[in-house]
Enzyme design. Structure first.
Site, PDB file in Angstrom:
ATOM      1  N   SER A  11      46.422 -23.042 -30.741  1.00 36.31           N
ATOM      2  CA  SER A  11      45.926 -22.471 -31.583  1.00 36.31           C
ATOM      3  C   SER A  11      46.802 -22.613 -32.556  1.00 36.31           C
ATOM      4  O   SER A  11      48.142 -22.757 -32.469  1.00 36.31           O
ATOM      5  CB  SER A  11      45.544 -21.632 -31.404  1.00 36.31           C
ATOM      6  OG  SER A  11      44.968 -20.893 -33.110  1.00 36.31           O
ATOM      7  N   HIS A  36      43.569 -26.147 -30.059  1.00 38.65           N
ATOM      8  CA  HIS A  36      42.063 -25.188 -30.662  1.00 38.65           C
ATOM      9  C   HIS A  36      42.140 -25.005 -32.000  1.00 38.65           C
ATOM     10  O   HIS A  36      43.424 -24.809 -32.283  1.00 38.65           O
ATOM     11  CB  HIS A  36      42.579 -23.872 -29.705  1.00 38.65           C
ATOM     12  CG  HIS A  36      41.517 -23.054 -29.533  1.00 38.65           C
ATOM     13  ND1 HIS A  36      40.576 -23.225 -28.490  1.00 38.65           N
ATOM     14  CD2 HIS A  36      41.829 -22.030 -30.563  1.00 38.65           C
ATOM     15  CE1 HIS A  36      39.928 -21.888 -29.552  1.00 38.65           C
ATOM     16  NE2 HIS A  36      41.296 -21.373 -30.683  1.00 38.65           N
ATOM     17  N   ASP A  38      40.873 -23.402 -35.097  1.00 40.75           N
ATOM     18  CA  ASP A  38      40.167 -22.497 -35.424  1.00 40.75           C
ATOM     19  C   ASP A  38      39.882 -22.178 -37.174  1.00 40.75           C
ATOM     20  O   ASP A  38      39.960 -21.970 -38.155  1.00 40.75           O
ATOM     21  CB  ASP A  38      41.200 -20.880 -35.653  1.00 40.75           C
ATOM     22  CG  ASP A  38      41.287 -20.404 -34.060  1.00 40.75           C
ATOM     23  OD1 ASP A  38      40.477 -20.608 -33.239  1.00 40.75           O
ATOM     24  OD2 ASP A  38      42.533 -20.602 -33.756  1.00 40.75           O
ATOM     25  N   MET A  40      37.668 -20.662 -39.536  1.00 40.37           N
ATOM     26  CA  MET A  40      37.237 -20.029 -40.779  1.00 40.37           C
ATOM     27  C   MET A  40      36.515 -19.684 -41.886  1.00 40.37           C
ATOM     28  O   MET A  40      37.157 -20.574 -42.590  1.00 40.37           O
ATOM     29  CB  MET A  40      38.327 -18.495 -40.461  1.00 40.37           C
ATOM     30  CG  MET A  40      39.373 -18.614 -39.068  1.00 40.37           C
ATOM     31  SD  MET A  40      39.752 -17.197 -38.736  1.00 40.37           S
ATOM     32  CE  MET A  40      40.680 -16.997 -36.865  1.00 40.37           C
ATOM     33  N   HIS A  69      36.551 -24.077 -32.569  1.00 34.46           N
ATOM     34  CA  HIS A  69      36.535 -23.353 -32.443  1.00 34.46           C
ATOM     35  C   HIS A  69      35.353 -22.281 -33.603  1.00 34.46           C
ATOM     36  O   HIS A  69      36.710 -22.272 -34.504  1.00 34.46           O
ATOM     37  CB  HIS A  69      37.510 -21.840 -32.516  1.00 34.46           C
ATOM     38  CG  HIS A  69      36.867 -20.979 -31.947  1.00 34.46           C
ATOM     39  ND1 HIS A  69      37.990 -19.515 -31.629  1.00 34.46           N
ATOM     40  CD2 HIS A  69      35.903 -20.187 -31.338  1.00 34.46           C
ATOM     41  CE1 HIS A  69      37.314 -18.288 -31.702  1.00 34.46           C
ATOM     42  NE2 HIS A  69      36.332 -18.290 -31.726  1.00 34.46           N
ATOM     43  N   MET A  71      34.346 -20.074 -36.358  1.00 37.41           N
ATOM     44  CA  MET A  71      34.275 -18.655 -36.372  1.00 37.41           C
ATOM     45  C   MET A  71      33.121 -18.297 -37.640  1.00 37.41           C
ATOM     46  O   MET A  71      35.104 -18.240 -38.749  1.00 37.41           O
ATOM     47  CB  MET A  71      35.535 -17.918 -36.643  1.00 37.41           C
ATOM     48  CG  MET A  71      36.341 -17.457 -34.932  1.00 37.41           C
ATOM     49  SD  MET A  71      37.862 -17.186 -34.910  1.00 37.41           S
ATOM     50  CE  MET A  71      38.205 -19.006 -34.730  1.00 37.41           C
ATOM     51  N   MET A 145      36.416 -14.121 -25.711  1.00 39.58           N
ATOM     52  CA  MET A 145      37.059 -13.537 -26.928  1.00 39.58           C
ATOM     53  C   MET A 145      37.932 -11.854 -26.438  1.00 39.58           C
ATOM     54  O   MET A 145      37.925 -10.865 -26.315  1.00 39.58           O
ATOM     55  CB  MET A 145      36.507 -13.304 -28.429  1.00 39.58           C
ATOM     56  CG  MET A 145      36.498 -14.033 -28.997  1.00 39.58           C
ATOM     57  SD  MET A 145      37.725 -15.756 -29.170  1.00 39.58           S
ATOM     58  CE  MET A 145      38.787 -14.961 -30.270  1.00 39.58           C
ATOM     59  N   GLY A 150      39.472 -13.410 -35.652  1.00 40.70           N
ATOM     60  CA  GLY A 150      39.909 -13.309 -37.534  1.00 40.70           C
ATOM     61  C   GLY A 150      40.935 -13.697 -37.348  1.00 40.70           C
ATOM     62  O   GLY A 150      41.295 -14.635 -38.452  1.00 40.70           O
ATOM     63  N   GLY A 152      45.741 -14.005 -35.625  1.00 43.28           N
ATOM     64  CA  GLY A 152      46.609 -14.302 -34.573  1.00 43.28           C
ATOM     65  C   GLY A 152      47.592 -13.079 -34.282  1.00 43.28           C
ATOM     66  O   GLY A 152      47.717 -12.135 -35.492  1.00 43.28           O
ATOM     67  N   ASP A 183      40.662 -16.280 -25.596  1.00 45.42           N
ATOM     68  CA  ASP A 183      41.466 -16.280 -26.302  1.00 45.42           C
ATOM     69  C   ASP A 183      41.791 -15.342 -26.738  1.00 45.42           C
ATOM     70  O   ASP A 183      40.856 -14.185 -27.055  1.00 45.42           O
ATOM     71  CB  ASP A 183      40.777 -17.299 -27.315  1.00 45.42           C
ATOM     72  CG  ASP A 183      41.101 -17.627 -28.278  1.00 45.42           C
ATOM     73  OD1 ASP A 183      42.089 -17.350 -29.252  1.00 45.42           O
ATOM     74  OD2 ASP A 183      39.691 -17.763 -29.319  1.00 45.42           O
ATOM     75  N   GLY A 205      48.116 -18.813 -29.032  1.00 42.08           N
ATOM     76  CA  GLY A 205      48.494 -18.348 -30.951  1.00 42.08           C
ATOM     77  C   GLY A 205      49.824 -18.661 -30.635  1.00 42.08           C
ATOM     78  O   GLY A 205      51.023 -19.421 -30.533  1.00 42.08           O
TER      79      GLY A 205
HETATM   80  C1  DX5 Z   1      41.428 -15.666 -33.387  1.00 46.29           C
HETATM   81  C2  DX5 Z   1      41.627 -17.282 -32.953  1.00 46.29           C
HETATM   82  C3  DX5 Z   1      42.787 -17.310 -32.226  1.00 46.29           C
HETATM   83  C4  DX5 Z   1      43.879 -16.844 -32.063  1.00 46.29           C
HETATM   84  C5  DX5 Z   1      44.777 -16.979 -31.367  1.00 46.29           C
HETATM   85  O1  DX5 Z   1      40.779 -15.215 -33.936  1.00 46.29           O
HETATM   86  O2  DX5 Z   1      41.067 -17.305 -32.482  1.00 46.29           O
HETATM   87  O3  DX5 Z   1      43.070 -18.717 -31.888  1.00 46.29           O
HETATM   88  O4  DX5 Z   1      44.952 -18.431 -32.692  1.00 46.29           O
HETATM   89  O5  DX5 Z   1      46.255 -16.822 -31.426  1.00 46.29           O
HETATM   90  P1  DX5 Z   1      46.915 -15.310 -30.508  1.00 46.29           P
HETATM   91  O6  DX5 Z   1      47.379 -16.060 -29.039  1.00 46.29           O
HETATM   92  O7  DX5 Z   1      48.370 -14.573 -31.732  1.00 46.29           O
HETATM   93  O8  DX5 Z   1      46.646 -14.025 -30.386  1.00 46.29           O
HETATM   94 ZN    ZN Z   2      40.737 -19.229 -31.669  1.00 42.33          ZN
END
Ligand code: DX5
Ligand code: ZN
Length: 229
Positions: A11, A36, A38, A40, A69, A71, A145, A150, A152, A183, A205
């Site tokens: 990610s 990937h 994200d 948001m 992805h 969100m 999830m 939201g 990492g 994820d 991530g």
């Molecule tokens: C969180 C994201 C993830 C995030 C994961 O909402 O959808 O893709 O980057 O990060 P890690 O692997 O650090 O949990």
């Molecule tokens: Zn994600």
């Protein structure tokens, strides 16, 4: 998109956005088999990242499949922009959709893979009518999830494993694969159980982006996933 067996999708949420193109090349050079992204909007989740313009720039730089992805609130209304941006796979949250079927039809008609995501509070049961109904082939995958969407760097929620196991039961009686993804909170400690529970597209991530050696991080995660699967 992607070969069989577990694949780690880094990610870019924690990447150096001042050197986005370099980060994409670094990850690809490190063996990432997909990326990937994200997206948001500051409403569906508290953080605000980027939209179709940046996604398009990343897709142009990428030579591996890109998973977008979303969100965001009402993702169905902006789907066309992400298709045009060059997404290979679009991941939509069921919590943000009034109708699960139509957005997947739009993606299928555009030749883009469509995946549904469920947040930790959402039971697998909400997907059952779609995954077992006559249009079950419309859904190309489910992303479970394993953290609240939201941010990492959060800790893996083990309840995701039971959801993956339950979803794996829907894989039979299909002519197209149902890819399961996970994820959030993926590390060398959590990726084995996630792969054993059926996850194939595994988003990582901080485990990759916070390491000094992306190649080593991706290799050890994928090796641990293969050992666990
Ligand atoms: C969180 C994201 C993830 C995030 C994961 O909402 O959808 O893709 O980057 O990060 P890690 O692997 O650090 O949990
Ligand atoms: Zn994600």
């Amino acid at each position: 998109m992607l070969t069989a067996g577990p694949a780690v999708l880094p990610s870019l949420l924690l990447c150096d956005f001042g050197h986005l193109h370099d980060e994409v090349e670094r990850l690809q050079g490190a063996g990432a088999r997909g990326l990937h992204l994200d997206v948001m909007d500051g409403r569906f989740v508290p953080q605000l990242t980027y939209g179709p313009v940046v996604v398009e720039a990343i897709c142009r730089a990428a030579c591996v499949p890109v998973d977008v992805h979303l969100m965001i609130e009402d993702p169905a209304s902006t789907l066309d922009a992400y298709i045009a941006a060059g997404a290979d796979l679009v991941t939509l949250h069921v919590e943000a959709l009034a109708d699960l079927q139509r957005p997947l039809e739009v993606l299928r008609e555009a030749g883009v893979l469509g995946q549904l995501a469920i947040s930790p509070g959402t039971p697998v049961a909400v997907l059952e009518p779609l995954l077992s109904g006559e249009n079950r082939e419309l859904c190309d995958g489910v992303l479970v999830m394993s953290v609240e969407p939201g941010f990492g760097g959060q800790a893996f929620l083990p309840a995701a494993l039971e959801k993956l196991t339950a979803l794996a039961a829907f894989r039979g009686h299909r002519s197209r694969p149902l890819r399961l993804g996970v994820d959030g909170g993926i590390s060398t400690s959590t990726i084995g159980p996630a792969a054993a529970a059926g996850a194939e597209l595994i988003v990582a991530g901080s485990a990759v982006l916070r390491s000094n050696d992306y190649a080593h991080a991706i290799r050890s995660l994928e090796q641990t996933a293969r050992d666990g699967a």
